[in-house]
Design a protein around this motif. Sequence first.
Motif, short mmCIF file in Angstrom:
data_model
loop_
_atom_site.label_atom_id
_atom_site.label_comp_id
_atom_site.label_asym_id
_atom_site.label_seq_id
_atom_site.Cartn_x
_atom_site.Cartn_y
_atom_site.Cartn_z
N SER A 45 19.90 24.84 -5.03
CA SER A 45 19.10 25.46 -6.10
C SER A 45 18.36 24.41 -6.93
O SER A 45 18.81 23.27 -7.07
CB SER A 45 19.98 26.30 -7.01
OG SER A 45 20.77 25.46 -7.83
N ASP A 46 17.23 24.82 -7.47
CA ASP A 46 16.46 23.94 -8.35
C ASP A 46 17.25 23.61 -9.61
O ASP A 46 17.15 22.52 -10.16
CB ASP A 46 15.13 24.59 -8.73
CG ASP A 46 14.17 24.68 -7.55
OD1 ASP A 46 14.35 23.92 -6.57
OD2 ASP A 46 13.25 25.51 -7.61
N GLU A 47 18.04 24.57 -10.09
CA GLU A 47 18.83 24.36 -11.30
C GLU A 47 19.85 23.23 -11.10
O GLU A 47 20.05 22.39 -11.97
CB GLU A 47 19.56 25.64 -11.69
CG GLU A 47 20.37 25.51 -12.97
CD GLU A 47 21.08 26.79 -13.33
OE1 GLU A 47 22.24 26.70 -13.76
OE2 GLU A 47 20.49 27.87 -13.18
N LEU A 48 20.49 23.19 -9.95
CA LEU A 48 21.46 22.13 -9.67
C LEU A 48 20.75 20.81 -9.40
O LEU A 48 21.20 19.76 -9.83
CB LEU A 48 22.32 22.54 -8.47
CG LEU A 48 23.56 21.70 -8.20
CD1 LEU A 48 24.49 21.66 -9.39
CD2 LEU A 48 24.30 22.25 -6.99
N ASP A 49 19.64 20.85 -8.68
CA ASP A 49 18.78 19.70 -8.42
C ASP A 49 19.51 18.50 -7.82
O ASP A 49 19.34 17.37 -8.26
CB ASP A 49 18.03 19.30 -9.70
CG ASP A 49 16.91 18.31 -9.42
OD1 ASP A 49 16.35 18.34 -8.30
OD2 ASP A 49 16.61 17.49 -10.31
N ARG A 77 23.02 13.51 -16.37
CA ARG A 77 23.13 14.97 -16.12
C ARG A 77 24.57 15.41 -16.40
O ARG A 77 25.32 15.73 -15.48
CB ARG A 77 22.79 15.26 -14.66
CG ARG A 77 21.35 15.02 -14.28
CD ARG A 77 21.20 15.17 -12.77
NE ARG A 77 19.84 15.17 -12.33
CZ ARG A 77 19.13 14.08 -12.04
NH1 ARG A 77 19.68 12.89 -12.17
NH2 ARG A 77 17.89 14.18 -11.64
N LEU A 80 26.09 18.50 -14.67
CA LEU A 80 26.06 18.59 -13.21
C LEU A 80 27.42 18.86 -12.57
O LEU A 80 27.51 19.74 -11.70
CB LEU A 80 25.42 17.34 -12.60
CG LEU A 80 25.30 17.38 -11.09
CD1 LEU A 80 24.33 18.48 -10.65
CD2 LEU A 80 24.85 16.04 -10.56
N LYS A 83 28.18 22.51 -12.97
CA LYS A 83 27.23 23.32 -12.20
C LYS A 83 27.50 23.20 -10.70
O LYS A 83 27.36 24.18 -9.96
CB LYS A 83 25.79 22.90 -12.50
CG LYS A 83 25.29 23.32 -13.85
CD LYS A 83 23.86 22.85 -14.05
CE LYS A 83 23.30 23.25 -15.39
NZ LYS A 83 21.93 22.78 -15.56
N ALA A 87 28.41 26.13 -8.13
CA ALA A 87 27.63 26.36 -6.90
C ALA A 87 28.55 26.44 -5.68
O ALA A 87 28.35 27.26 -4.79
CB ALA A 87 26.59 25.27 -6.72
#
Length: 174
Positions: A45-49, A77, A80, A83, A87
């Motif tokens: 995901s873009d959110e996790l990047d 981050r 992270l 997140k 995920a």
Amino acid sequence: MSFVIDLDAERREVQYPDGIPVKFGGEQFIFPAELPAAALDPILSDELDLVGLLGDVINSADGDAGIKEVVAALFRRPALPRKFLEAIRETYALLLDDQNEEFLKRKPSVPDYVRLTTGLARVYGVELGKFFRSADSSESDGATSSPTSPDSTESTPDGSGFVPDSPDSSASDD
């Protein structure tokens, strides 16, 4: 009509037509025989990047990243790790579907998730490094190949999906 690619045909690489059995906490959980593409969405995901994180690490060390660069990137981050764990849980929820609640009752640890992910990646034939490889690393200056015959798939024997049991398998028919 013959097809060059028939996605409805039996998939040779599927060794577990009823799913991949995994023993955890004294219970058996069945994972899908093939990795659904949607299962990777939470991790990519873009959110996790994660791709951005890897890019930052590699850029900060001119391609020769070490622990120092990874830790520095993580400190930039701070959300992270949380997140990422979320995920991972989402990914397993997608894979386990209606078994997820029972799986979570077994309170999987981080090492449990690592061992399970490593084992499933081996069975699914997924190499995580390929997901994060830069786009130019797959480019080639060589000629593009083409199929020798559009009807070549018809020569595949009906029993091509059969995989004999491994002699070093620890499974038994008790």
